[in-house]
Write a protein that holds these residues in place. Structure first.
Motif, PDB file in Angstrom:
ATOM      1  N   UNK A  92     -24.479 -34.163 -78.928  1.00 59.27           N
ATOM      2  CA  UNK A  92     -24.828 -35.583 -78.976  1.00 59.27           C
ATOM      3  C   UNK A  92     -25.087 -36.045 -80.409  1.00 59.27           C
ATOM      4  N   UNK A  93     -25.753 -35.214 -81.203  1.00 55.67           N
ATOM      5  CA  UNK A  93     -25.989 -35.567 -82.609  1.00 55.67           C
ATOM      6  C   UNK A  93     -24.664 -35.704 -83.354  1.00 55.67           C
ATOM      7  N   UNK A  94     -23.737 -34.795 -83.066  1.00 55.11           N
ATOM      8  CA  UNK A  94     -22.429 -34.861 -83.719  1.00 55.11           C
ATOM      9  C   UNK A  94     -21.637 -36.086 -83.254  1.00 55.11           C
ATOM     10  N   UNK A  95     -21.718 -36.396 -81.961  1.00 53.38           N
ATOM     11  CA  UNK A  95     -21.016 -37.582 -81.453  1.00 53.38           C
ATOM     12  C   UNK A  95     -21.596 -38.863 -82.036  1.00 53.38           C
ATOM     13  N   UNK A 127     -19.203 -24.118 -74.211  1.00 56.32           N
ATOM     14  CA  UNK A 127     -18.049 -24.995 -74.011  1.00 56.32           C
ATOM     15  C   UNK A 127     -18.156 -25.697 -72.663  1.00 56.32           C
ATOM     16  N   UNK A 128     -18.502 -24.960 -71.618  1.00 55.81           N
ATOM     17  CA  UNK A 128     -18.606 -25.550 -70.285  1.00 55.81           C
ATOM     18  C   UNK A 128     -19.716 -26.588 -70.206  1.00 55.81           C
ATOM     19  N   UNK A 129     -20.871 -26.291 -70.802  1.00 54.54           N
ATOM     20  CA  UNK A 129     -21.981 -27.249 -70.825  1.00 54.54           C
ATOM     21  C   UNK A 129     -21.551 -28.528 -71.538  1.00 54.54           C
ATOM     22  N   UNK A 130     -20.858 -28.387 -72.652  1.00 55.78           N
ATOM     23  CA  UNK A 130     -20.416 -29.557 -73.413  1.00 55.78           C
ATOM     24  C   UNK A 130     -19.377 -30.365 -72.643  1.00 55.78           C
ATOM     25  N   UNK A 131     -18.466 -29.696 -71.950  1.00 57.24           N
ATOM     26  CA  UNK A 131     -17.468 -30.418 -71.157  1.00 57.24           C
ATOM     27  C   UNK A 131     -18.141 -31.249 -70.065  1.00 57.24           C
ATOM     28  N   UNK A 132     -19.075 -30.638 -69.367  1.00 55.23           N
ATOM     29  CA  UNK A 132     -19.771 -31.348 -68.289  1.00 55.23           C
ATOM     30  C   UNK A 132     -20.540 -32.536 -68.845  1.00 55.23           C
ATOM     31  N   UNK A 133     -21.227 -32.326 -69.955  1.00 53.21           N
ATOM     32  CA  UNK A 133     -22.005 -33.428 -70.531  1.00 53.21           C
ATOM     33  C   UNK A 133     -21.084 -34.521 -71.065  1.00 53.21           C
ATOM     34  N   UNK A 157     -18.867 -40.060 -70.917  1.00 51.42           N
ATOM     35  CA  UNK A 157     -17.724 -40.954 -70.723  1.00 51.42           C
ATOM     36  C   UNK A 157     -17.910 -41.840 -69.499  1.00 51.42           C
ATOM     37  N   UNK A 158     -18.414 -41.267 -68.419  1.00 46.27           N
ATOM     38  CA  UNK A 158     -18.651 -42.073 -67.223  1.00 46.27           C
ATOM     39  C   UNK A 158     -19.686 -43.163 -67.477  1.00 46.27           C
ATOM     40  N   UNK A 159     -20.737 -42.828 -68.204  1.00 40.66           N
ATOM     41  CA  UNK A 159     -21.753 -43.835 -68.524  1.00 40.66           C
ATOM     42  C   UNK A 159     -21.150 -44.944 -69.373  1.00 40.66           C
TER      43      UNK A 159
END
Length: 87
Positions: free
Chosen positions: A29-32, A60-66, A71-73
C-alpha cells in the motif's frame, strides 16, 4: 531518475516484508500510494512492477488478494448501481 530518462516502466523490490517482518499489505500500500502520487505529477511511467523473492510465494498471494480488494473498492467508488422499479 526514471522520469528524467522518460522511461515507461520500473521494477521496485518490496523491501521490508521478508526478513524485516513488515506486513506485505502495508509495504504494498505504501508503494502504491507513492506510485499514485508520482503518477499525478505527470510521470512517463505506465507500468510499475513490485518485485518479490520467488521463495516468498505467500507474500505474492497476500498481495494479489489485497490488490483485488483495492481495485474493487476503486471501481465501487466510481460506479453507482441504480435500482429501477419497473412500472
Amino acid at each position: 531518475m526514471a522520469h528524467d530518462m522518460c522511461m515507461t516502466s520500473i521494477s521496485l523490490p518490496m523491501i521490508g516484508c521478508g526478513n524485516l517482518g513488515f506486513s506485505p499489505v502495508q509495504v504494498m500500500m505504501a508503494m502504491l500510494d507513492a506510485c499514485s502520487l508520482f503518477r499525478m505529477k505527470g510521470s512517463t511511467l505506465t507500468r510499475v512492477n513490485l518485485v518479490v523473492n520467488q521463495q516468498d510465494q505467500a507474500i505474492v498471494e497476500v498481495c494479489k488478494i489485497h490488490m483485488i480488494r483495492v481495485l474493487l473498492q476503486a471501481v465501487l467508488q466510481i460506479v453507482n448501481v441504480v435500482l429501477v422499479k419497473h412500472f
